[in-house]
Design an enzyme around this catalytic site. Structure first.
Site, PDB file in Angstrom:
ATOM      1  N   ASP A 140      32.604  49.281  53.986  1.00  0.00           N
ATOM      2  CA  ASP A 140      32.485  49.717  52.592  1.00  0.00           C
ATOM      3  C   ASP A 140      31.203  50.508  52.337  1.00  0.00           C
ATOM      4  O   ASP A 140      31.224  51.560  51.697  1.00  0.00           O
ATOM      5  CB  ASP A 140      32.550  48.496  51.668  1.00  0.00           C
ATOM      6  N   TRP A 169      35.658  49.532  47.636  1.00  0.00           N
ATOM      7  CA  TRP A 169      36.683  50.150  48.479  1.00  0.00           C
ATOM      8  C   TRP A 169      37.383  49.098  49.332  1.00  0.00           C
ATOM      9  O   TRP A 169      38.584  49.210  49.594  1.00  0.00           O
ATOM     10  CB  TRP A 169      36.076  51.258  49.323  1.00  0.00           C
ATOM     11  N   ASP A 170      36.670  48.072  49.768  1.00  0.00           N
ATOM     12  CA  ASP A 170      37.315  46.955  50.447  1.00  0.00           C
ATOM     13  C   ASP A 170      38.355  46.312  49.536  1.00  0.00           C
ATOM     14  O   ASP A 170      39.470  45.992  49.964  1.00  0.00           O
ATOM     15  CB  ASP A 170      36.276  45.891  50.820  1.00  0.00           C
ATOM     16  N   ILE A 171      37.978  46.099  48.295  1.00  0.00           N
ATOM     17  CA  ILE A 171      38.887  45.455  47.349  1.00  0.00           C
ATOM     18  C   ILE A 171      40.123  46.312  47.127  1.00  0.00           C
ATOM     19  O   ILE A 171      41.266  45.839  47.231  1.00  0.00           O
ATOM     20  CB  ILE A 171      38.158  45.184  46.018  1.00  0.00           C
ATOM     21  N   GLY A 174      42.331  46.391  50.275  1.00  0.00           N
ATOM     22  CA  GLY A 174      43.102  45.177  50.456  1.00  0.00           C
ATOM     23  C   GLY A 174      44.319  45.127  49.555  1.00  0.00           C
ATOM     24  O   GLY A 174      45.410  44.707  49.979  1.00  0.00           O
TER      25      GLY A 174
END
Length: 418
Positions: A140, A169-171, A174
């Site tokens: 991220d 961006w990870d969120i 996912g």
């Protein structure tokens, strides 16, 4: 006749094998698990790289890991050994008509790739989370730096980059991965065909930078977006200090918001005079933004002359959007009653961490009762149960444990008896 899934658990019956670490893939798996899917998180013996990531409980258990793995089952396998790889392959292949789904961000494991697994499960759905579209790695923080957000974040006049603590961006990645699984599963129901899908972290960030207009602004506008500190870009919104030292974020997105804010603060005459002097129309977002500093200066005096309780009382009478700045400690301390009243939250007793308020799925199922909030598993907690489901006997499971091919939870005794 196909039975409908229980209310509030629309994905009941779906089976997913997750081989993952860190944020994006675990969040995607947990999102599906909280909607009723059976998600088996497969970890190497001793845990993956995120097993001890901060924040940690006094016992050393990772609150981070527990938070991102709620409602899953846990299988611990030596992923380097042929026997361990065969067990995971069987788990994927023999998981029934609603199984055969893999979610992973593991790299460098050909046996876990789509091509290898389809030999055992032709209708496989395989979703791989990657760093970049060409397969090169990223996280991220590196993606955020590459896309440009740290250069427009932070106080006005600041020269260097400012990273954000939220792994946005990870969120998003996912959640995109979870959507990809649902889309592929819908296609499989219609055609009987599986699918290999890839979601790149950098592509998610790049897509959102484009969707929000940041890229078009840089290409067409010709003027770099400035840092504006805590101001809302393109409209009116910023933080204000109250007389008793608290801070409040106030946003006036619409003309009505602005009108209500001006009236409740008693600044209507001053603002009207300012409009005339500047030739501005503060009912428009653009003019509120262009003259944000002088407008904020007027409002700052009003906020500074009132305590927080008075400010809250006045703002509640308006349509303006506002909130008091709070720390996480305040949120779970003085505001704990509000958290307990939220039907998404529940009291969990997580092994190694203790009793604490934790969230379930943020999707409200409407008339149905919300599903129970289920704690994260202990590492390897379901190893024996899962292997028995593959037809292994207790003696076979214990033999695998003794040879280090599988593991159960720490201190639990023989795996075959777990």
């Amino acid at each position: 006749m196909t039975l409908a899934p229980p209310p509030g658990r629309p994905l009941a019956g779906m089976r997913i094998v997750e081989v993952s670490a860190f944020v994006a893939a675990p969040l995607g798996g947990m999102t599906l698990a909280q909607l009723g899917a059976e998600v088996v998180r497969v970890d190497p013996i001793g845990g993956a790289a995120d097993r001890s990531r901060w924040p940690l409980a006094p016992s050393g258990a990772s609150m981070y890991w527990a938070g991102l793995n709620k409602a899953k089952r846990s299988l611990c396998v030596d992923l380097r050994s042929p026997e361990g790889q065969e067990l995971v392959t069987r788990l994927v292949a023999e998981s029934g008509p609603d199984g055969g789904i893999v979610l992973t961000n593991a790299v460098g494991r050909p046996w876990l790739g789509h091509h290898a697994l389809t030999r055992h499960r032709p209708d496989l759905i395989h979703v791989a989370i990657e760093g970049h579209h060409d397969g090169t790695p990223a996280v991220d923080y590196t993606v955020n730096a590459a896309v440009g957000f740290p250069m427009v974040t932070g106080p006005e006049g600041h020269a260097g980059p400012v990273n954000h603590v939220l792994p946005a961006w990870d969120i998003a990645c996912g959640l995109y991965a979870a959507i990809a699984i649902l889309a592929a599963e819908r296609r499989r129901r219609a055609t009987g065909q599986g699918q290999a899908l890839r979601v790149a972290l950098h592509d998610v960030a790049l897509a959102m930078a484009g969707n929000l207009g940041f890229l078009a602004e840089a290409q067409i506008g010709g003027v770099p977006r400035p840092r504006v500190g805590n101001h809302l870009y393109g409209g009116f919104g910023r933080d204000f200090a109250t007389r008793d030292g608290r801070r409040v974020m106030v946003v006036a997105l619409t003309a009505r918001h602005w009108r209500d804010l001006v009236e409740v603060t008693g600044l209507k005459a001053a603002v009207t005079a300012l409009e005339g002097a500047l030739g501005a129309d503060f009912s428009t977002e653009g003019d509120r933004y262009r003259h944000r500093e002088v407008l904020a200066g007027l409002l700052a005096g009003w906020f500074a002359g009132h305590d927080l309780a008075q400010v809250e009382d006045r703002l509640r009478r308006t349509s303006a959007l506002w909130s008091v700045y709070r720390t996480f400690a305040e949120l779970v301390g003085e505001r704990a009653g509000e958290l307990r009243a939220n039907p998404m939250m529940a009291l969990l007793d997580q092994p190694g961490i203790g009793e604490h308020l934790a969230p379930g799925c943020p999707i409200d199922p409407g008339d149905a009762a919300r599903p129970e909030v289920v704690r994260a598993p202990e590492l390897g907690e379901h190893t024996a149960e899962i292997l028995r489901g593959l037809g292994l006997t207790a003696a076979e499971i214990e033999d695998l444990r003794a040879r280090g091919v599988v593991a159960g939870p720490a201190g639990a005794g023989p795996v075959g008896d777990a």
